[in-house]
Design an enzyme around this catalytic site. Structure first.
Site, PDB file in Angstrom:
ATOM      1  N   ARG A 114      -6.442  -7.791  10.213  1.00  0.00           N
ATOM      2  CA  ARG A 114      -5.797  -6.542  10.607  1.00  0.00           C
ATOM      3  C   ARG A 114      -4.854  -6.663  11.812  1.00  0.00           C
ATOM      4  O   ARG A 114      -5.049  -6.014  12.848  1.00  0.00           O
ATOM      5  CB  ARG A 114      -6.847  -5.456  10.855  1.00  0.00           C
ATOM      6  CG  ARG A 114      -7.793  -5.302   9.690  1.00  0.00           C
ATOM      7  CD  ARG A 114      -8.614  -4.051   9.770  1.00  0.00           C
ATOM      8  NE  ARG A 114      -7.907  -2.889   9.257  1.00  0.00           N
ATOM      9  CZ  ARG A 114      -8.457  -1.690   9.120  1.00  0.00           C
ATOM     10  NH1 ARG A 114      -9.705  -1.498   9.471  1.00  0.00           N
ATOM     11  NH2 ARG A 114      -7.761  -0.693   8.656  1.00  0.00           N
ATOM     12  N   PRO A 115      -3.810  -7.488  11.703  1.00  0.00           N
ATOM     13  CA  PRO A 115      -2.854  -7.603  12.815  1.00  0.00           C
ATOM     14  C   PRO A 115      -1.965  -6.353  12.919  1.00  0.00           C
ATOM     15  O   PRO A 115      -2.026  -5.467  12.059  1.00  0.00           O
ATOM     16  CB  PRO A 115      -2.017  -8.827  12.428  1.00  0.00           C
ATOM     17  CG  PRO A 115      -2.106  -8.889  10.943  1.00  0.00           C
ATOM     18  CD  PRO A 115      -3.441  -8.299  10.558  1.00  0.00           C
ATOM     19  N   CYS A 151     -12.792  -0.975  11.144  1.00  0.00           N
ATOM     20  CA  CYS A 151     -13.739  -1.761  10.360  1.00  0.00           C
ATOM     21  C   CYS A 151     -13.358  -3.238  10.356  1.00  0.00           C
ATOM     22  O   CYS A 151     -12.178  -3.574  10.265  1.00  0.00           O
ATOM     23  CB  CYS A 151     -13.754  -1.255   8.919  1.00  0.00           C
ATOM     24  SG  CYS A 151     -14.534   0.342   8.743  1.00  0.00           S
ATOM     25  N   ASP A 177       1.460  -6.860  13.666  1.00  0.00           N
ATOM     26  CA  ASP A 177       2.814  -7.441  13.747  1.00  0.00           C
ATOM     27  C   ASP A 177       3.874  -6.575  13.061  1.00  0.00           C
ATOM     28  O   ASP A 177       5.008  -6.453  13.558  1.00  0.00           O
ATOM     29  CB  ASP A 177       2.824  -8.868  13.162  1.00  0.00           C
ATOM     30  CG  ASP A 177       2.303  -8.909  11.732  1.00  0.00           C
ATOM     31  OD1 ASP A 177       1.301  -8.209  11.449  1.00  0.00           O
ATOM     32  OD2 ASP A 177       2.885  -9.619  10.897  1.00  0.00           O
ATOM     33  N   LEU A 178       3.522  -5.921  11.948  1.00  0.00           N
ATOM     34  CA  LEU A 178       4.536  -5.120  11.229  1.00  0.00           C
ATOM     35  C   LEU A 178       4.865  -3.844  12.007  1.00  0.00           C
ATOM     36  O   LEU A 178       6.006  -3.378  11.989  1.00  0.00           O
ATOM     37  CB  LEU A 178       4.048  -4.782   9.814  1.00  0.00           C
ATOM     38  CG  LEU A 178       3.799  -6.003   8.924  1.00  0.00           C
ATOM     39  CD1 LEU A 178       3.134  -5.596   7.618  1.00  0.00           C
ATOM     40  CD2 LEU A 178       5.119  -6.717   8.630  1.00  0.00           C
ATOM     41  N   ARG A 218     -17.709   7.944  10.351  1.00  0.00           N
ATOM     42  CA  ARG A 218     -16.273   7.863  10.649  1.00  0.00           C
ATOM     43  C   ARG A 218     -15.442   8.499   9.536  1.00  0.00           C
ATOM     44  O   ARG A 218     -14.328   8.960   9.771  1.00  0.00           O
ATOM     45  CB  ARG A 218     -15.840   6.401  10.838  1.00  0.00           C
ATOM     46  CG  ARG A 218     -16.421   5.765  12.101  1.00  0.00           C
ATOM     47  CD  ARG A 218     -15.806   4.412  12.362  1.00  0.00           C
ATOM     48  NE  ARG A 218     -14.408   4.452  11.970  1.00  0.00           N
ATOM     49  CZ  ARG A 218     -13.823   3.614  11.127  1.00  0.00           C
ATOM     50  NH1 ARG A 218     -14.498   2.620  10.613  1.00  0.00           N
ATOM     51  NH2 ARG A 218     -12.570   3.751  10.823  1.00  0.00           N
ATOM     52  N   LYS A 226      -9.087  12.149   5.785  1.00  0.00           N
ATOM     53  CA  LYS A 226      -9.146  11.422   7.064  1.00  0.00           C
ATOM     54  C   LYS A 226      -7.849  10.653   7.293  1.00  0.00           C
ATOM     55  O   LYS A 226      -7.264  10.693   8.372  1.00  0.00           O
ATOM     56  CB  LYS A 226     -10.337  10.448   7.043  1.00  0.00           C
ATOM     57  CG  LYS A 226     -10.307   9.409   8.142  1.00  0.00           C
ATOM     58  CD  LYS A 226     -11.501   8.484   8.070  1.00  0.00           C
ATOM     59  CE  LYS A 226     -11.241   7.094   7.557  1.00  0.00           C
ATOM     60  NZ  LYS A 226     -10.299   6.253   8.269  1.00  0.00           N
ATOM     61  N   ASN A 227      -7.392   9.937   6.256  1.00  0.00           N
ATOM     62  CA  ASN A 227      -6.221   9.076   6.436  1.00  0.00           C
ATOM     63  C   ASN A 227      -4.908   9.850   6.530  1.00  0.00           C
ATOM     64  O   ASN A 227      -3.859   9.266   6.777  1.00  0.00           O
ATOM     65  CB  ASN A 227      -6.144   8.034   5.310  1.00  0.00           C
ATOM     66  CG  ASN A 227      -7.225   6.977   5.463  1.00  0.00           C
ATOM     67  OD1 ASN A 227      -7.948   6.961   6.456  1.00  0.00           O
ATOM     68  ND2 ASN A 227      -7.340   6.093   4.473  1.00  0.00           N
ATOM     69  N   ASP A 243     -10.064   1.119  -0.479  1.00  0.00           N
ATOM     70  CA  ASP A 243     -11.153   1.901   0.123  1.00  0.00           C
ATOM     71  C   ASP A 243     -12.228   2.274  -0.895  1.00  0.00           C
ATOM     72  O   ASP A 243     -13.327   2.696  -0.513  1.00  0.00           O
ATOM     73  CB  ASP A 243     -10.603   3.188   0.761  1.00  0.00           C
ATOM     74  CG  ASP A 243      -9.909   2.896   2.082  1.00  0.00           C
ATOM     75  OD1 ASP A 243      -9.999   1.756   2.570  1.00  0.00           O
ATOM     76  OD2 ASP A 243      -9.251   3.807   2.626  1.00  0.00           O
ATOM     77  N   ARG A 286      -9.109   2.037  14.281  1.00  0.00           N
ATOM     78  CA  ARG A 286      -7.826   1.429  13.972  1.00  0.00           C
ATOM     79  C   ARG A 286      -6.682   2.428  14.207  1.00  0.00           C
ATOM     80  O   ARG A 286      -5.583   2.062  14.634  1.00  0.00           O
ATOM     81  CB  ARG A 286      -7.867   0.994  12.502  1.00  0.00           C
ATOM     82  CG  ARG A 286      -6.580   0.538  11.902  1.00  0.00           C
ATOM     83  CD  ARG A 286      -6.294  -0.894  12.223  1.00  0.00           C
ATOM     84  NE  ARG A 286      -5.027  -1.333  11.644  1.00  0.00           N
ATOM     85  CZ  ARG A 286      -4.449  -2.475  11.936  1.00  0.00           C
ATOM     86  NH1 ARG A 286      -4.990  -3.308  12.803  1.00  0.00           N
ATOM     87  NH2 ARG A 286      -3.307  -2.809  11.383  1.00  0.00           N
TER      88      ARG A 286
HETATM   89  C1  UD1 Z   1      -4.808   2.253   5.954  1.00  0.00           C
HETATM   90  C2  UD1 Z   1      -5.995   3.160   5.780  1.00  0.00           C
HETATM   91  C3  UD1 Z   1      -7.177   2.375   5.258  1.00  0.00           C
HETATM   92  C4  UD1 Z   1      -6.809   1.643   3.972  1.00  0.00           C
HETATM   93  C5  UD1 Z   1      -5.535   0.830   4.166  1.00  0.00           C
HETATM   94  C6  UD1 Z   1      -5.014   0.248   2.876  1.00  0.00           C
HETATM   95  C7  UD1 Z   1      -5.666   4.831   7.502  1.00  0.00           C
HETATM   96  C8  UD1 Z   1      -6.158   5.443   8.765  1.00  0.00           C
HETATM   97  N1  UD1 Z   1      -6.336   3.728   7.063  1.00  0.00           N
HETATM   98  O1  UD1 Z   1      -5.176   1.255   6.913  1.00  0.00           O
HETATM   99  O2  UD1 Z   1      -8.245   3.276   4.996  1.00  0.00           O
HETATM  100  O3  UD1 Z   1      -7.852   0.761   3.623  1.00  0.00           O
HETATM  101  O4  UD1 Z   1      -4.489   1.678   4.695  1.00  0.00           O
HETATM  102  O5  UD1 Z   1      -4.832   1.228   1.916  1.00  0.00           O
HETATM  103  O6  UD1 Z   1      -4.746   5.327   6.880  1.00  0.00           O
HETATM  104  N2  UD1 Z   1      -1.118  -5.860   7.878  1.00  0.00           N
HETATM  105  C9  UD1 Z   1      -0.437  -6.870   8.522  1.00  0.00           C
HETATM  106  N3  UD1 Z   1       0.292  -6.538   9.632  1.00  0.00           N
HETATM  107  C10 UD1 Z   1       0.379  -5.261  10.110  1.00  0.00           C
HETATM  108  C11 UD1 Z   1      -0.319  -4.238   9.431  1.00  0.00           C
HETATM  109  C12 UD1 Z   1      -1.063  -4.556   8.308  1.00  0.00           C
HETATM  110  O7  UD1 Z   1      -0.496  -8.030   8.129  1.00  0.00           O
HETATM  111  O8  UD1 Z   1       1.075  -5.034  11.115  1.00  0.00           O
HETATM  112  C13 UD1 Z   1      -1.942  -6.185   6.691  1.00  0.00           C
HETATM  113  C14 UD1 Z   1      -3.431  -5.909   6.934  1.00  0.00           C
HETATM  114  O9  UD1 Z   1      -4.064  -6.978   7.611  1.00  0.00           O
HETATM  115  C15 UD1 Z   1      -3.959  -5.707   5.543  1.00  0.00           C
HETATM  116  C16 UD1 Z   1      -2.756  -5.062   4.825  1.00  0.00           C
HETATM  117  O10 UD1 Z   1      -1.616  -5.325   5.629  1.00  0.00           O
HETATM  118  O11 UD1 Z   1      -4.254  -6.943   4.946  1.00  0.00           O
HETATM  119  C17 UD1 Z   1      -2.904  -3.575   4.626  1.00  0.00           C
HETATM  120  O12 UD1 Z   1      -3.011  -2.919   5.866  1.00  0.00           O
HETATM  121  P1  UD1 Z   1      -2.422  -1.468   6.111  1.00  0.00           P
HETATM  122  O13 UD1 Z   1      -1.782  -0.964   4.876  1.00  0.00           O
HETATM  123  O14 UD1 Z   1      -1.620  -1.493   7.361  1.00  0.00           O
HETATM  124  O15 UD1 Z   1      -3.739  -0.629   6.370  1.00  0.00           O
HETATM  125  P2  UD1 Z   1      -4.054   0.338   7.569  1.00  0.00           P
HETATM  126  O16 UD1 Z   1      -2.883   1.175   7.889  1.00  0.00           O
HETATM  127  O17 UD1 Z   1      -4.727  -0.415   8.659  1.00  0.00           O
END
Ligand code: UD1
Length: 436
Positions: free
Chosen positions: A121-122, A116, A124-125, A397, A22-23, A305, A92
């Site tokens: 889950r911001p 979820c 900003d990055l 999902r 999925k990811n 996960d 997401r």
């Molecule tokens: C992806 C996976 C999800 C997995 C996660 C971590 C997909 C579709 N989903 O989610 O299943 O649980 O990786 O392995 O691939 N963060 C920020 N700012 C940002 C982005 C992220 O602060 O702009 C923080 C998040 O709040 C969280 C951490 O970074 O605490 C990890 O998030 P991220 O690695 O981005 O996960 P996803 O890509 O959402």
């Protein structure tokens, strides 16, 4: 809404092949938006998240055709670059379209994505990275407006190795002028798969799987036929289900290296594990023992996960386990539901202390997020008596035909609609449509 009815206490045993990840498939589907032609995914999984991504692509003007596992995306006619809020909120991964739309149309209009509820889950990055490539990004009434005349390659340092931000920036960088270097990039195997897909389409990306990814931008992308990597999280879930029930499983279609941290924890819990080139065999003891302390971290650490599924294993393992989630701050929602089944779990901030009980008991529980839902399924399979898992739209999902896969391993499980009828599953109904 459908629910799963599970009669637990039977050891699972047999063989299973994982679906495509999925990811990996979700960012790859998003990337098809920047390829004007017919991309074919050979092994597309039947998941509601995939269905939702296809609906967004259709809305943008892509033509989607599906015949079984073969999914074709024809993005020649893409004419929109704005995604309605209702579609964004379904998952997401809708945010992955920012990079591809900027690259294809020079414009992207989105809003905060759904997904979820496991932490703040911001984005900003994602925004910082795309801005570094010269995109102008502003927020108006909750909408994110992204514009770029010409994206320009740049050095991007991620203060945290976010998986989604790494993928979004990587996709935008493919069409940028000049070279982009992403430092402190996420290293998850799915990022390597996205690199492999884009390189097959003509991109020049190196270093995925390491902390530094280099993208030489401006290459013309052409559509390809692609086979997506196996789902290490789905595979890990099935291994844990076999482990929780004292069973055995030969899992195919997955590289043991992708789940090395999880296999090491399962060994600590007393499982015998044999690794092959693209398969894993697990034989569980009659009762698992606590793995001690486990912290979920970015890859190659233990996957966040699989943190909730691990809670279920620890719930009836011998001894006390301490599980910390260093990635998401609110990922222990299933602990309360597990408590309804007799688990003894104390959650303190980002850490759960699990005191193993001899046996969980069947109960009526409710899934609140995707992997927490998988954790409840594992607990139900191991428990004495019958469990009803409600709100399984979350499970749909990420796990296609979950009940059928578990039945092949000997589980007694039925999927039922709200009025008690046996059903085939929403994901199946959605994804067998010829055109989404
Ligand atoms: C992806 C996976 C999800 C997995 C996660 C971590 C997909 C579709 N989903 O989610 O299943 O649980 O990786 O392995 O691939 N963060 C920020 N700012 C940002 C982005 C992220 O602060 O702009 C923080 C998040 O709040 C969280 C951490 O970074 O605490 C990890 O998030 P991220 O690695 O981005 O996960 P996803 O890509 O959402």
């Amino acid at each position: 809404m459908d629910s799963y009815h599970i009669w637990g206490g039977k050891p699972l045993s047999g063989e299973l092949a994982v679906s495509a990840a999925k990811n990996a498939v979700l960012p790859i589907l998003a990337a098809t938006a920047m390829i004007p032609g017919e991309t074919i995914i050979e092994n597309c999984p039947e998941l509601s998240d995939v269905h939702n991504m296809c609906e967004i692509l259709s809305h943008l003007g892509c033509r989607i055709t599906r015949e079984g596992a073969l999914l074709q995306v024809d993005a020649k006619g893409l004419f929109r670059c704005s995604i309605p809020e209702a579609m964004m909120k379904r998952m997401r991964s809708s945010v992955f379209l920012a990079g591809p739309l900027l690259s294809r149309c020079g414009r992207a209009e989105l809003c905060a994505p759904g997904g979820c509820a496991i932490g703040s889950r911001p984005t900003d990055l994602h925004v910082q990275g795309l801005s570094a490539l010269s995109a102008e990004i502003s927020q108006q009434q909750g909408r994110l407006l992204c514009r770029a005349g010409q994206l320009l390659g740049a050095e991007v340092f991620l203060s945290y190795p976010s998986v989604g931000a790494t993928e979004n920036i990587l996709m935008a960088a493919v069409s940028a002028k000049g070279e982009t270097v992403i430092r402190n990039a996420a290293r998850e195997p799915e990022i390597v798969d996205l690199q492999n897909f884009l390189n097959a389409c003509g991109a020049d990306i190196r270093g995925a799987g390491t902390e530094e990814i280099r993208i030489k931008g401006g290459r013309r992308l052409s559509p390809v036929r692609y086979r997506v990597m196996g789902d290490r999280i789905e595979g890990g879930t099935y291994l844990m289900a076999a482990a929780a029930t004292g069973g055995s499983l030969r899992l195919r279609g997955i590289s043991p290296q992708w789940i090395a941290a999880e296999l090491s924890v399962l060994r600590r819990m007393g499982c015998r594990i044999e690794e092959g080139a693209q398969e894993v065999f697990l034989q569980a003891p009659s009762r698992l023992r606590s793995p001690g302390e486990v912290t979920a971290q970015p890859w190659p650490g233990f996957a966040t996960d699989l943190q909730s599924p691990l809670l279920s294993l620890c719930a009836s393992a011998e001894g006390t386990s301490t599980i910390t989630d260093a990635v998401f701050e609110r990922r222990f929602q299933c602990a309360r539901q597990l408590a309804l089944m007799g688990a003894d779990i104390e959650v303190l901030d980002r850490t759960a202390v699990v005191r193993g009980v001899p046996m969980l008991r069947g109960s009526r529980v409710c899934a609140q997020d995707l992997r927490g839902g998988a954790a409840l399924m594992i607990a139900a399979l191991a428990a004495e008596g019958k469990t009803i898992v409600e709100n399984i739209c979350h499970i749909d999902r990420g796990y296609g035909k979950f009940d059928i896969a578990l039945q092949t391993l000997g589980a007694h499980i039925e999927r039922r609609s709200a009025d008690g009828r046996k059903t085939a599953g929403v994901s199946e109904e959605q994804t067998t449509k010829k055109e989404a």
